[in-house]
Every structure is written in structure tokens, then in C-alpha cells.
Motif scaffolding. Structure first.
Motif, PDB file in Angstrom:
ATOM      1  N   VAL A  94       0.856  -1.185   0.000  1.00 55.08           N
ATOM      2  CA  VAL A  94       0.000   0.000   0.000  1.00 55.08           C
ATOM      3  C   VAL A  94       0.890   1.233   0.000  1.00 55.08           C
ATOM      4  CG1 VAL A  94      -1.820   1.275   1.204  1.00 55.08           C
ATOM      5  CG2 VAL A  94      -1.793  -1.227   1.301  1.00 55.08           C
ATOM      6  N   VAL A  95       0.529   2.220  -0.802  1.00 60.49           N
ATOM      7  CA  VAL A  95       1.192   3.517  -0.744  1.00 60.49           C
ATOM      8  C   VAL A  95       0.197   4.531  -0.194  1.00 60.49           C
ATOM      9  CG1 VAL A  95       0.664   3.986  -3.183  1.00 60.49           C
ATOM     10  CG2 VAL A  95       2.429   5.318  -2.018  1.00 60.49           C
ATOM     11  N   VAL A  96       0.630   5.279   0.808  1.00 64.43           N
ATOM     12  CA  VAL A  96      -0.207   6.284   1.465  1.00 64.43           C
ATOM     13  C   VAL A  96       0.308   7.662   1.058  1.00 64.43           C
ATOM     14  CG1 VAL A  96      -0.980   7.223   3.674  1.00 64.43           C
ATOM     15  CG2 VAL A  96      -0.680   4.745   3.405  1.00 64.43           C
ATOM     16  N   VAL A  97      -0.562   8.456   0.446  1.00 67.83           N
ATOM     17  CA  VAL A  97      -0.169   9.791  -0.015  1.00 67.83           C
ATOM     18  C   VAL A  97      -0.708  10.823   0.965  1.00 67.83           C
ATOM     19  CG1 VAL A  97      -0.256  11.448  -1.915  1.00 67.83           C
ATOM     20  CG2 VAL A  97      -0.224   8.983  -2.400  1.00 67.83           C
ATOM     21  N   GLY A  98       0.193  11.527   1.645  1.00 62.91           N
ATOM     22  CA  GLY A  98      -0.190  12.512   2.650  1.00 62.91           C
ATOM     23  C   GLY A  98       0.046  11.968   4.045  1.00 62.91           C
ATOM     24  N   ALA A 105       2.146  -0.377  -6.179  1.00 61.92           N
ATOM     25  CA  ALA A 105       1.503  -0.981  -5.008  1.00 61.92           C
ATOM     26  C   ALA A 105       0.196  -1.632  -5.415  1.00 61.92           C
ATOM     27  CB  ALA A 105       1.256   0.082  -3.937  1.00 61.92           C
ATOM     28  N   LYS A 106      -0.346  -2.421  -4.512  1.00 58.09           N
ATOM     29  CA  LYS A 106      -1.654  -3.028  -4.778  1.00 58.09           C
ATOM     30  C   LYS A 106      -2.770  -2.004  -4.617  1.00 58.09           C
ATOM     31  CE  LYS A 106      -0.196  -7.658  -3.227  1.00 58.09           C
ATOM     32  NZ  LYS A 106       1.168  -7.317  -2.755  1.00 58.09           N
ATOM     33  N   TYR A 107      -2.628  -1.104  -3.627  1.00 58.90           N
ATOM     34  CA  TYR A 107      -3.660  -0.102  -3.347  1.00 58.90           C
ATOM     35  C   TYR A 107      -3.001   1.194  -2.897  1.00 58.90           C
ATOM     36  CZ  TYR A 107      -6.743  -4.154  -3.366  1.00 58.90           C
ATOM     37  OH  TYR A 107      -7.415  -5.299  -3.744  1.00 58.90           O
ATOM     38  N   THR A 108      -3.771   2.286  -2.978  1.00 62.16           N
ATOM     39  CA  THR A 108      -3.306   3.560  -2.454  1.00 62.16           C
ATOM     40  C   THR A 108      -4.373   4.193  -1.577  1.00 62.16           C
ATOM     41  OG1 THR A 108      -2.242   5.655  -3.019  1.00 62.16           O
ATOM     42  CG2 THR A 108      -4.118   5.043  -4.341  1.00 62.16           C
ATOM     43  N   ILE A 109      -3.918   4.884  -0.549  1.00 63.83           N
ATOM     44  CA  ILE A 109      -4.802   5.669   0.310  1.00 63.83           C
ATOM     45  C   ILE A 109      -4.448   7.134   0.117  1.00 63.83           C
ATOM     46  CG2 ILE A 109      -5.473   6.202   2.688  1.00 63.83           C
ATOM     47  CD1 ILE A 109      -4.836   3.301   3.417  1.00 63.83           C
ATOM     48  N   GLY A 110      -5.436   7.928  -0.310  1.00 60.55           N
ATOM     49  CA  GLY A 110      -5.242   9.358  -0.469  1.00 60.55           C
ATOM     50  C   GLY A 110      -5.649  10.083   0.801  1.00 60.55           C
ATOM     51  N   SER A 111      -4.661  10.470   1.581  1.00 59.81           N
ATOM     52  CA  SER A 111      -4.906  11.234   2.812  1.00 59.81           C
ATOM     53  C   SER A 111      -4.218  12.584   2.682  1.00 59.81           C
ATOM     54  CB  SER A 111      -4.380  10.473   4.032  1.00 59.81           C
ATOM     55  OG  SER A 111      -3.022  10.092   3.847  1.00 59.81           O
ATOM     56  N   ASP A 112      -4.267  13.125   1.456  1.00 60.65           N
ATOM     57  CA  ASP A 112      -3.456  14.284   1.104  1.00 60.65           C
ATOM     58  C   ASP A 112      -4.221  15.604   1.122  1.00 60.65           C
ATOM     59  OD1 ASP A 112      -4.775  13.067  -1.032  1.00 60.65           O
ATOM     60  OD2 ASP A 112      -3.313  13.676  -2.524  1.00 60.65           O
ATOM     61  N   GLY A 113      -5.199  15.710   2.023  1.00 57.74           N
ATOM     62  CA  GLY A 113      -5.772  16.996   2.354  1.00 57.74           C
ATOM     63  C   GLY A 113      -6.818  17.544   1.417  1.00 57.74           C
ATOM     64  N   ALA A 114      -7.223  18.779   1.713  1.00 57.09           N
ATOM     65  CA  ALA A 114      -8.331  19.412   1.007  1.00 57.09           C
ATOM     66  C   ALA A 114      -8.066  19.582  -0.481  1.00 57.09           C
ATOM     67  CB  ALA A 114      -8.633  20.763   1.646  1.00 57.09           C
ATOM     68  N   ASN A 115      -6.791  19.744  -0.860  1.00 56.69           N
ATOM     69  CA  ASN A 115      -6.431  19.885  -2.270  1.00 56.69           C
ATOM     70  C   ASN A 115      -5.873  18.589  -2.831  1.00 56.69           C
ATOM     71  OD1 ASN A 115      -7.092  22.718  -2.402  1.00 56.69           O
ATOM     72  ND2 ASN A 115      -5.235  23.102  -1.212  1.00 56.69           N
ATOM     73  N   SER A 116      -6.394  17.468  -2.371  1.00 57.71           N
ATOM     74  CA  SER A 116      -5.898  16.132  -2.676  1.00 57.71           C
ATOM     75  C   SER A 116      -5.570  15.892  -4.155  1.00 57.71           C
ATOM     76  CB  SER A 116      -6.946  15.103  -2.228  1.00 57.71           C
ATOM     77  OG  SER A 116      -6.632  13.815  -2.701  1.00 57.71           O
ATOM     78  N   PHE A 117      -4.315  15.503  -4.409  1.00 57.79           N
ATOM     79  CA  PHE A 117      -3.914  15.119  -5.759  1.00 57.79           C
ATOM     80  C   PHE A 117      -4.616  13.833  -6.167  1.00 57.79           C
ATOM     81  CE2 PHE A 117      -1.368  12.667  -8.711  1.00 57.79           C
ATOM     82  CZ  PHE A 117      -1.068  13.590  -9.704  1.00 57.79           C
ATOM     83  N   ILE A 118      -4.698  12.875  -5.248  1.00 59.41           N
ATOM     84  CA  ILE A 118      -5.318  11.590  -5.573  1.00 59.41           C
ATOM     85  C   ILE A 118      -6.792  11.787  -5.923  1.00 59.41           C
ATOM     86  CG2 ILE A 118      -5.878   9.277  -4.734  1.00 59.41           C
ATOM     87  CD1 ILE A 118      -2.912   9.729  -5.315  1.00 59.41           C
TER      88      ILE A 118
END
Length: 529
Positions: free
Chosen positions: A11-15, A173-186
């Protein structure tokens, strides 16, 4: 030598704000290889969120942070009052008592210190990498996984810019979690847009370190003065926070200047000669949410999925609930024990759960943010009359989940489970510490589990445990020392309760025969081993 590289992970976590750090930590503790990436080269050093509720205290306890004695966290067994301009009480909220899970209704914390605690735990997990100062610039996915590309950045003023000669690369990765805020790139990469509730009010948020902690009527209160609505609350150990509404016609940036801030703080006894101003920032309070939170192999949590004004103190709480609810599902999916529909259920649950708090917070804001004196006088008269008729503190609300992995026909389900004092296998304490965490089917001693052989095998493969609960000397697996479970079973006229890893009740049953039907209905998207 090339500065381009490729990394693989589960898993890749962004933010890497609180929700991202918690995601990395929970997945890492389950043994998955995790890469967490954040565009800022260093962790954000200033406070943002300052409060959380009993559910979050229970979540933090699961990773080894005890909210009752952690140096980053504080609590004040005191009332939360709403006052009008004359100091009359409009509303009283119970932040003195404990919830039925054994934790206090309200805690206060210093976010940089709490994040440091989370990072310290992450450092003990060799299967988790956290990268600061790397910005994601592309995201793609297919039926086999996700791929992100990134480049290294540096800070230029208040923005990040590419670092000349910096590292570039890709993460698979198999999955990603976008925890990259109000202006989320994901979020933007998957093409999702937030639903806007059209609630916009500018406030200036002020964080301080007083030389001597001031004493007021109560530790936390809301001033509903149309001349300038103001919030006065703790800011974690050694800190206090004020929030001042920006009035119509005012420039938020002007109100946030130090000389104006000290002028606003003066009536509260704050003195620039001895007290420290940690931060003053103009902040637009708003309410928004996503209709759908999963997009194939991408999942959006926290501010990437929802924004809420802070009047209920539930912004970071919602982000932690998002994550805690997501990870147990993702664990089953990564093990091949769940159908992807389990993730659709997560999206439905969390959207409605967060939406409830957003709408609740917006409703509070519409009452607080009144600046017309006549309208404020009408509000005050109505609320004072209601308060005098019923002066007892208002109980805190727990939002019910949206329909998902729980029995929607059961009024007890979709809500947090109780937690009582128990004894189990030589250990005594609250249930989580004495017995453990995960899936549980608890039943009154003297009844059976109610599951057939195939269901018991499926539950065991999920990591589920079936335990009887009874009084001392009954021979039950779990001894109900304080009688909390006996009282709960009796008052709700049920004999069985199915509890999820995020502590929410999935189903209850009043007889052995009813358990099997509820079990299959709730766990239809979990694949039998």
C-alpha cells in the motif's frame, strides 16, 4: 548514477497528516509493506486540530497511546458552555462524564506532539517507509495495482518547488490511500469532486502558549456575541486556542495580523509581554464531502474526502474513523478473504457518518455565526428559555454509520459498542486491554454461539473470536466484573452481539437461531476460507 528509482509496496499512502500516519501505522502493524509519501520536507510544526472524542481515544489506545496519561494529550472534566454577549448560558454540553466505552467525552492535544508520537511508533516498524519532501505528479491504476510517479521538492516561501537534481521515481503498489488533504492530488487524479454545502465563514484561529494558564468560568466555552462570535478552548498541554469570527466587510488577513490578534486577546487577560503567540491564521470554515470515497484501488480519507467547520470538534475524529474503518477491510482484501464490495460498503458507511457530523457542525455554525443584533436577540431568548426548561447538559452525539457492513434493521447496530471492566485469561481491565481487539461474537453465558460449523470456520479465518460473557463463578470465558455487559444485554433484550474491529456493532440477536441469519447477511462480502 541515475537519480530515478522504483519501489514496490503493498500500500502507498499519499499525505502524512494524522490520518496518513495512522494508515501507515495500522497497516504496518499487520505486517504489510507500506510507503507513506508527503510533499513537505519536514512535518508541519504548528497546531491545527486540537480536540478529539472518546472514540478516538479508544483508537489511540489500540496503538499504545493512552489519552489519559500521554504528555501530548490533556483533558478537562468540565462543562462546555455557550454564552451570549451578556454572559448568560444558552447551552450546556456534558464534557465531564465518560462515554460507555470507558473513555472521556472530550480530550485536547497538541497536534505536532501527537504526530511525533505516531512517527515514533512508525519508526519501530521496519516494513514501513515514510518519505518527506516528495510530491506525487502522476497516478494510474489497472486491475493489478497502482503506479505513482514522484519528484523531490524544496520549500520556497509557502509553496514547494522541484528540487534541482533531486530524486525522481515511481512506486508500485496493490492499493493507495489518499490522505493528502483538502487539495488532494489523488482525489483530482480519479476525477472526483466534493459536494459543496455552501457554508462559508472566515475566522481567525489563534494558538498561544500562556506564561500562566488563565482561569475562566469554564475550561471551554463559546461566546455567541454578534459583535464578534468567539471560541475559547484548550489547545493541548500548556496551550490555549481562540477562534475569532471575521465580520462582514473585514479583511481576514488584517484580522490575523499580530497587533490585531493581541488586541482581540486582551479582554481574556493575555499579554504580549509575557505570553507567546504560536500562530494566527485566517481560516475559511466550510462544509463539503464526497459522494463516493473509493475509486478502484484508491481510497480517500480525511480532508481529501470531507471538510467540516470545527464547531463540533470532529474534523480529525472523522479522519481517524475513516482510516480505522478502512484498514480492517483492506486487510481482508489483501488476504484474499473479501470481495471488493466490502470497500463499497466502507464508502457508503463513511460518507453518511461524516456527512452527519458535517451537517451537525454546519447547523451549529449557523447558530453561532449570527452577527445581526436583532436576530441574535431572538436566538438568545429562545435558547435561554429552552435552557431554563431543561438545564441539564446536552449529551454528546455519536453519528450512526451509513448502511454497510452491519444490520440496518437493528436499532442497536451501526453504533460504537460499549466497553466494560472484565477479567479474561488472568488479565483484568477494560475489554480491549484484557481480551484484545478484532472481530468478536459475544454471547451471554448459558447460550450457544448460534453459528453453524461453516460460519464458525469463516469467522475464525477472519480472525474472529466467539466468547461467552458472564458473572464471576459462572464459568464464562469473559468475567463481567462491573456488570456492564449483563446490564446491556438485559436492557436491550438481546443475548448476542457481533462487534467489528473498529468497535462498531455489526448485529445483535435475541436468540441462538437469529444469530446465523444476521451473520450471513452482514458478512456477505467476506469470502469463506
Amino acid at each position: 548514477m541515475s537519480n530515478t528509482s522504483h519501489t514496490d509496496a503493498d500500500v502507498v499512502v499519499v499525505g502524512l497528516g494524522p490520518a496518513g500516519l495512522l494508515s501507515c501505522l495500522l497497516l504496518g502493524q499487520k505486517g504489510y509493506k507500506v510507503v507513506g509519501i508527503d510533499r513537505w520536507p519536514t512535518p508541519y510544526p504548528l497546531p491545527r486540530a486540537v480536540t478529539f472524542d472518546h472514540e478516538i481515544a479508544r483508537i489511540l489506545a489500540s496503538i499504545g497511546i493512552n489519552a489519559n496519561d500521554d504528555p501530548a494529550i490533556d483533558y478537562h472534566d468540565d462543562r462546555y458552555l455557550w454564552l451570549n454577549k451578556d454572559g448568560e448560558i444558552l447551552l450546556e454540553v456534558d464534557w465531564e462524564s465518560k462515554a460507555n466505552d470507558g473513555w472521556r467525552n472530550r480530550y485536547w492535544f497538541d497536534q505536532p506532539n501527537l504526530e511525533e508520537r505516531l512517527r515514533g511508533i512508525l519508526d519501530s516498524l521496519p516494513n514501513v517507509e515514510t518519505w518527506q519532501g516528495f510530491e506525487v505528479d502522476s497516478f494510474e491504476q489497472d486491475e493489478d495495482g497502482v503506479k505513482l510517479s514522484y519528484h523531490q521538492v524544496r520549500v520556497d516561501g509557502f509553496v514547494t518547488v522541484p528540487l534541482e537534481g533531486g530524486k525522481k521515481g515511481t512506486i508500485g503498489a496493490k492499493y493507495t490511500i489518499g490522505s493528502d488533504g483538502a487539495n488532494s492530488f489523488i482525489r483530482r487524479a480519479v476525477g472526483y469532486e466534493l459536494v459543496d454545502l455552501n457554508f462559508y465563514y472566515d475566522w481567525v484561529v489563534v494558538d498561544t502558549t500562556p506564561a500562566v494558564m488563565p482561569t475562566y468560568l469554564t475550561k471551554h466555552y463559546q461566546i455567541c456575541d454578534p459583535a464578534r462570535p468567539t471560541t475559547v478552548v484548550p489547545g493541548g498541554p500548556g496551550h490555549r486556542r481562540w477562534e475569532f469570527m471575521v465580520l462582514p466587510g473585514e479583511d481576514p488577513q488584517e484580522i490575523a495580523k499580530p497587533e490585531k490578534v493581541w488586541e482581540l486577546l486582551a479582554p481574556f487577560g493575555m499579554d504580549p509581554k509575557v505570553d507567546k503567540l504560536d500562530r494566527a491564521v485566517a481560516w475559511r470554515f466550510q462544509g463539503k464531502y464526497l459522494e463516493k470515497w473509493n475509486a478502484g484501488r484508491a481510497f480517500l480519507v480525511g480532508d481529501a474526502a470531507h471538510l467540516m467547520p470545527p464547531f463540533a470538534g470532529e474534523g480529525m475524529c472523522a479522519a481517524f474513523r475513516d482510516t480505522y474503518n478502512l484498514v480492517w477491510r483492506l486487510d481482508l482484501l489483501l488476504q484474499g478473504k473479501a470481495d471488493y464490495a466490502l470497500m463499497d460498503e466502507w464508502s457508503e458507511e463513511r460518507r453518511e457518518g461524516a456527512k452527519w457530523y458535517i451537517e451537525f457542525s454546519v447547523g451549529l455554525g449557523r447558530v453561532i455565526c449570527i452577527t445581526d443584533p436583532e436576530e441574535a436577540a431572538e436566538r438568545d431568548a429562545k435558547m435561554i428559555a429552552e435552557y431554563k426548561a431543561n438545564p441539564h447538559p446536552v449529551d454528546p452525539h455519536d453519528a450512526v454509520l451509513g448502511q454497510g457492513t452491519w444490520d440496518g434493521s437493528d436499532s442497536l447496530s451501526g453504533k460504537p459498542s460499549i466497553q466494560g471492566l472484565v477479567a479474561y485469561a488472568g488479565r483484568t481491565g477494560l475489554f480491549d486491554e484484557a481480551v484484545g481487539r478484532g472481530w468478536f461474537l459475544l454471547h451471554k453465558h448459558g447460550t450457544s454461539s448460534g453459528l453453524n460449523a461453516s460460519q464458525e470456520a469463516k469467522f475464525s479465518a477472519m480472525g474472529g473470536r466467539v466468547l461467552s460473557v458472564g458473572e464471576r463463578g459462572s464459568g464464562a470465558d469473559v468475567l463481567d466484573i462491573a456488570g456492564s455487559y449483563s446490564e446491556w444485554f438485559s436492557s436491550n433484550k438481546v443475548d448476542h452481539v457481533l462487534i467489528r474491529p473498529d468497535y462498531y456493532i455489526a448485529a445483535t440477536a435475541a436468540s441462538d437461531s437469529a444469530v446465523s441469519k444476521s451473520f450471513d447477511s452482514v458478512l456477505k462480502n467476506v469470502i469463506a476460507a
